[in-house]
Structure formats: C-alpha cells, structure tokens
Design a protein around this motif. Structure first.
Motif, short mmCIF file in Angstrom:
data_model
loop_
_atom_site.label_atom_id
_atom_site.label_comp_id
_atom_site.label_asym_id
_atom_site.label_seq_id
_atom_site.Cartn_x
_atom_site.Cartn_y
_atom_site.Cartn_z
N THR A 245 0.83 -1.21 0.00
CA THR A 245 0.00 0.00 0.00
C THR A 245 0.86 1.25 0.00
N LEU A 246 1.99 1.20 0.71
CA LEU A 246 2.79 2.41 0.88
C LEU A 246 4.21 2.04 1.25
N ILE A 247 5.15 2.80 0.75
CA ILE A 247 6.53 2.75 1.24
C ILE A 247 7.02 4.18 1.38
N LEU A 248 7.73 4.43 2.47
CA LEU A 248 8.34 5.73 2.71
C LEU A 248 9.74 5.47 3.24
N ALA A 249 10.76 6.11 2.66
CA ALA A 249 12.14 5.94 3.10
C ALA A 249 12.79 7.31 3.23
N SER A 250 13.63 7.46 4.25
CA SER A 250 14.26 8.75 4.48
C SER A 250 15.50 8.58 5.36
N THR A 251 16.40 9.54 5.25
CA THR A 251 17.53 9.63 6.18
C THR A 251 17.30 10.73 7.20
N LEU A 252 16.17 11.41 7.13
CA LEU A 252 15.86 12.46 8.10
C LEU A 252 15.48 11.84 9.44
N THR A 253 15.71 12.58 10.50
CA THR A 253 15.38 12.08 11.84
C THR A 253 14.15 12.75 12.43
N MET A 255 10.47 14.66 11.32
CA MET A 255 9.56 14.91 10.22
C MET A 255 8.67 16.11 10.53
N PRO A 256 8.04 16.72 9.50
CA PRO A 256 7.12 17.82 9.74
C PRO A 256 6.03 17.45 10.74
N LEU A 257 5.61 18.45 11.52
CA LEU A 257 4.63 18.28 12.59
C LEU A 257 5.14 17.36 13.70
N ASP A 258 6.44 17.00 13.62
CA ASP A 258 7.05 16.08 14.58
C ASP A 258 6.31 14.74 14.63
N ILE A 259 5.75 14.33 13.49
CA ILE A 259 5.06 13.05 13.46
C ILE A 259 6.09 11.93 13.52
N LYS A 260 5.76 10.89 14.27
CA LYS A 260 6.70 9.80 14.53
C LYS A 260 6.47 8.67 13.53
N LEU A 261 6.77 8.93 12.26
CA LEU A 261 6.59 7.91 11.24
C LEU A 261 7.50 6.72 11.47
N PHE A 262 8.70 7.00 11.96
CA PHE A 262 9.70 5.95 12.12
C PHE A 262 9.82 5.55 13.58
N GLY A 263 10.29 4.33 13.80
CA GLY A 263 10.43 3.82 15.15
C GLY A 263 11.74 4.23 15.78
N LYS A 264 11.85 4.05 17.09
CA LYS A 264 13.07 4.35 17.81
C LYS A 264 14.15 3.34 17.42
N GLY A 265 15.36 3.85 17.29
CA GLY A 265 16.48 2.96 17.00
C GLY A 265 16.70 2.68 15.53
N GLN A 266 15.83 3.19 14.64
CA GLN A 266 16.08 3.00 13.22
C GLN A 266 17.24 3.87 12.78
N GLY A 267 18.17 3.30 12.00
CA GLY A 267 19.32 4.07 11.55
C GLY A 267 19.51 3.97 10.06
N ASP A 268 20.59 4.62 9.58
CA ASP A 268 20.89 4.64 8.15
C ASP A 268 19.65 5.09 7.37
N ILE A 269 19.15 4.24 6.47
CA ILE A 269 17.90 4.55 5.77
C ILE A 269 16.74 3.99 6.59
N ARG A 270 15.82 4.84 6.96
CA ARG A 270 14.68 4.44 7.78
C ARG A 270 13.48 4.23 6.87
N LEU A 271 12.81 3.11 7.03
CA LEU A 271 11.69 2.77 6.15
C LEU A 271 10.42 2.52 6.94
N LEU A 272 9.32 2.93 6.34
CA LEU A 272 7.97 2.59 6.80
C LEU A 272 7.27 1.93 5.63
#
Length: 343
Positions: A245-253, A255-272
């Motif tokens: 349905t969706l893939i999102l990848a980023s090296t940013l830590t 995100m806008p609105l401080d939304i927690k798209l990624f989990g704690k401890g994800q490093g390098d390229i973070r994926l949802l």
C-alpha cells in the motif's frame, strides 16, 4: 506531473570539467555562492539581504543545466558556503547536479526554506525564517554556529552508470497519491506542515472508508530487497504479496509536525512499509504518528525497518522530495555526508 529521470548526458562540459578550488582564508573572507530559485513559493518578490558584501555571488538558474553551470562557477571561485534558497525540490536538484562538480569536496551548505514544502529545514532545526544574513553569520562563527551532518538518499536506475539523484524523502504507493493531494492543498492555501496534516488526514479517511477499488487502498506492485545482501524485505500474510500500500524511506530524523513515522532505533535509511490497508492499523494511525509502535504492527502489515540500501522495482511512479519520477527498477542507497549550517 511525472518527470523524467535526470538527463546527465546533457550535463554541460563546464560542469564536468570544473576545478574545485579549496576555500582560502578564514570563514569571513571565504566566498559564498547562493542558488536562488525564483519560482519557489516564498522567493517571489523577495530580494536577498547580504549586506552588499563583495564575497557573495547569487545565481538565479531557470533549468537544471543552469544549476550545473552556476555550481561549476562557484567551485572555481573556491566557495566555502553554498546557500540553497528554495524548497525540498530545489535542494534535490542542486545536490543532484552538484555531484559532477564537487565530487567528494562539497562546501558547507545552508538551506533557506522558501518552498511550499521544507521538510529538510524541519529536520535540520533551522529557524522557519532562516535568512541569508543569518546563514552567513552562522557560517562565519565556528564556535556558536550550528552544524548538522546528513546523508541524502542516492536513487539510481538499476544498471545505469549515470550519477544517482540525491534527495531526502522517497515514497511510493499511497504516498505518491498524498503528494498529489498536497498540490491541491497548496492551491487551497495550505503549506508546509499544515499541508502535510491536511493531506495525511484525507488519505487516512479515504483508506478507512473507501472500497477496495479506491486508489488510496490499491497501492502498487513492488519488489523490495535489502542491499547489498539481496534478501527480500518482510511481507506479512495480509494483502497481495506482490503489492504494498505504501513505502516511505528517508535519512531524516525529524519529520514535519514532529510526526513519529519511524520507530526508535532505526538508523541509516529508515523505512515505513504498509503491506495492506487493514482498518485495524488505519484506526491506530493517530497513536502511531504520536510514537506508539507496538510489536503487533509488523504482524498486521506495518513494518518499521532500517537498511544500508535497498532495491525496488515498482509499476507506478515514485516520489523523491515532492516530485514524481517514472516506474522501473532502482537502487536506493546513502549519498555523501554533507555538512549544513543550520542556525
């Protein structure tokens, strides 16, 4: 509108043959180059204030080719600071075209958030009204000026020898639809984090209450493998195993609105990655975006992953920093480490 992959065969010889001169003297004597996107939302009718200094060069390129030529001229001048005045798409274009010019010898960078979306600026922690004068002052003050290092995503066509595109947010599936909806939000007068909130809420509503034929629930056909191992990325038992349905990848830590798209401890390229639009997951979206990431999410089809790189083949366009690019097979890896002056 879908855009073509960058045409590097049209890269001007001036850019490919540029000689990168090392900056000379203390910071306050070094040259500063500014790429100003005159089409960026907040650059209209704005005159950059740099105090009439003689060591500042401003370029107003209209095309990617113009960007490459301007960067080559800056490199030969020996700039110590490259300022990018525009949104996330302008940053992507400057970094991508700058590879042929700077190679591994990038100057320090600063981003003035003048676009409709400025996610990189949020992550760097720069002021929302970060100005050229502030960027120069921070660059020249090595003790109190804030420095942040980031590595962009490097997106290359599988099997191509062309340089990769460099950007910070890659997405496909429902994320691509969200960007299209974001354009509608911009036309309605919503920008930056507000536009993110409006389009995110609209997408969740469509996925929750739409039928299985709704485009927000359909997703895209995707094949995802870790790099360099080639191991397939996990897929739950929910939905078509050939689709996501969706893939999102980023090296940013951050995100806008401080939304927690990624989990704690994800490093390098973070994926949802969302396998299928199960209503149990979608009803939990507000809590998930606030940082609630229970272990059952992966079994329900929502994966928080980390990767050194990944390969993706998809049958629909993807998004890199707000722009659509064509379906196909790509490698997504980490780009060069860059130093940003952030306030």
């Amino acid at each position: 509108m879908e855009r073509k992959i960058y045409q590097f065969e049209d890269l001007p010889e001036q850019a490919k043959a540029a000689v990168v001169r090392a900056p000379e003297g203390p910071a306050h004597l070094q040259r500063i180059g500014v790429i100003l996107n005159t089409r960026s939302h907040h650059n209209k009718d704005r005159v950059p204030n740099y105090g009439g200094r003689e060591n500042v060069s401003i370029a107003r390129p209209q095309t990617r080719r113009d960007i490459a030529i301007a960067l080559a001229e800056f490199a030969e001048q020996g700039i110590g600071l490259l300022v990018i005045s525009g949104g996330d798409g302008t940053v992507r274009d400057v970094l991508t075209m700058g590879q042929a010019v700077f190679g591994d010898n990038w100057p320090q960078l600063a981003v003035l958030p003048r676009g409709k979306t400025n996610a990189l600026n949020v992550d760097l922690g720069s002021p929302r009204d970060f100005s050229l004068a502030q960027a120069i002052a921070s660059f020249e003050d090595s003790e109190t000026g804030k420095r942040v290092t980031r590595r962009p995503l490097a997106v290359s066509v599988e099997g191509s020898e062309d340089p990769p595109m460099l950007g910070f947010i890659f997405g496909a599936g429902a994320f691509a639809l969200g960007v299209e909806a974001g354009q509608d939000a911009h036309r309605a007068g919503f920008f930056n984090s507000i536009a993110v909130g409006v389009t995110s809420a609209w997408g969740v509503v469509q996925a929750l209450f739409g039928s299985d034929t709704n485009v927000w629930r359909r997703g895209a056909q995707m094949k995802l493998d870790y790099l360099p191992s080639g191991e397939p990325m996990p897929h739950s038992r929910h939905g078509d195993p050939e689709r996501r349905t969706l893939i999102l990848a980023s090296t940013l830590t951050t995100m806008p609105l401080d939304i927690k798209l990624f989990g704690k401890g994800q490093g390098d390229i973070r994926l949802l990655i969302l396998d299928a639009p199960r209503r149990r997951v979608l009803f939990s979206v507000p809590a998930i975006l606030a940082g609630w990431h229970p272990e059952w999410l992966a079994g329900a089809g929502l994966h928080h992953l980390s990767a050194k790189g990944f390969a993706i083949t998809l049958d629909a366009p993807f998004i890199l920093d707000g722009e659509h690019f064509p379906a196909g097979s790509y490698r997504v890896e980490q780009g060069p480490e860059l130093t940003f002056v952030a306030g």
